[in-house]
Design an enzyme around this catalytic site. Structure first.
Site, PDB file in Angstrom:
ATOM      1  N   CYS A  88       0.857  -1.184   0.000  1.00 15.45           N
ATOM      2  CA  CYS A  88       0.000   0.000   0.000  1.00 15.45           C
ATOM      3  C   CYS A  88       0.895   1.236   0.000  1.00 15.45           C
ATOM      4  O   CYS A  88       1.808   1.333   0.827  1.00 15.45           O
ATOM      5  CB  CYS A  88      -0.903  -0.001   1.233  1.00 15.45           C
ATOM      6  SG  CYS A  88      -1.873   1.517   1.416  1.00 15.45           S
ATOM      7  N   ASP A  90      -0.484  -5.751   0.308  1.00 12.61           N
ATOM      8  CA  ASP A  90      -1.747  -5.990  -0.373  1.00 12.61           C
ATOM      9  C   ASP A  90      -1.595  -7.279  -1.168  1.00 12.61           C
ATOM     10  O   ASP A  90      -0.528  -7.541  -1.728  1.00 12.61           O
ATOM     11  CB  ASP A  90      -2.092  -4.840  -1.326  1.00 12.61           C
ATOM     12  CG  ASP A  90      -2.544  -3.591  -0.596  1.00 12.61           C
ATOM     13  OD1 ASP A  90      -3.245  -3.717   0.424  1.00 12.61           O
ATOM     14  OD2 ASP A  90      -2.212  -2.482  -1.055  1.00 12.61           O
TER      15      ASP A  90
END
Length: 155
Positions: free
Chosen positions: A53, A60
């Site tokens: 992120c 992520d």
């Protein structure tokens, strides 16, 4: 081509390779399409793709599905794995990462048609799915469903 004219020169295939530190450093290898006169689809699935992120630095996770109808070349799979792995320390929003992968592969490989589906696992309770394709699939090309269900504990 190598001295053995049956196999093109590649930087990764049959070689010790380290994970590139960034997508920009990653080198993708392309080899001649063994069936250039045939219209067919190639699929790569990466169900454990990761990036970071750009705001929090937290990981992520996504399931990427890449489909393409090759032109003169195909991407060599080991170099693709290394390229995708280089995103582990890369900060990027889901949209930028998914579309960026698709656009780079499309620009370098020059396939007849290309699409990528990025099925991102939820953070904050919302899964984000991102799709990009180069245009309408050629007539007669079999384009299977990407096979990733809407989020229900995606697996």
């Amino acid at each position: 081509m190598t001295n053995d004219e049956t196999r093109p020169e590649t930087r990764h295939l049959g070689q010790q390779s380290t994970l590139p530190s960034s997508p920009e450093e990653a080198v993708l290898d392309y080899v001649p399409n063994p069936r250039p006169d045939a219209l067919y689809t190639i699929r790569f699935s990466a169900p454990e793709f990761t990036s970071l992120c750009p705001v929090t630095g937290a990981p992520d996770f996504a399931h990427l599905v890449i489909d393409y109808a090759p032109g003169d070349t195909i991407v060599e799979s080991k170099s693709l794995k290394l390229f995708l792995g280089s995103f582990r320390n890369h900060n990027g929003f889901h949209e930028d990462v998914t579309v960026g992968i698709g656009q780079r592969l499309f620009a370098e490989m020059r396939p007849r048609w290309f699409r990528i589906g990025g099925y991102w696992y939820p953070r904050g309770g919302i899964p984000i799915d991102v799709f990009w394709q180069s245009g309408v699939a050629p007539e007669g090309l079999w384009v299977p469903d990407q096979g990733v269900a809407n989020y229900r504990g995606r697996g």
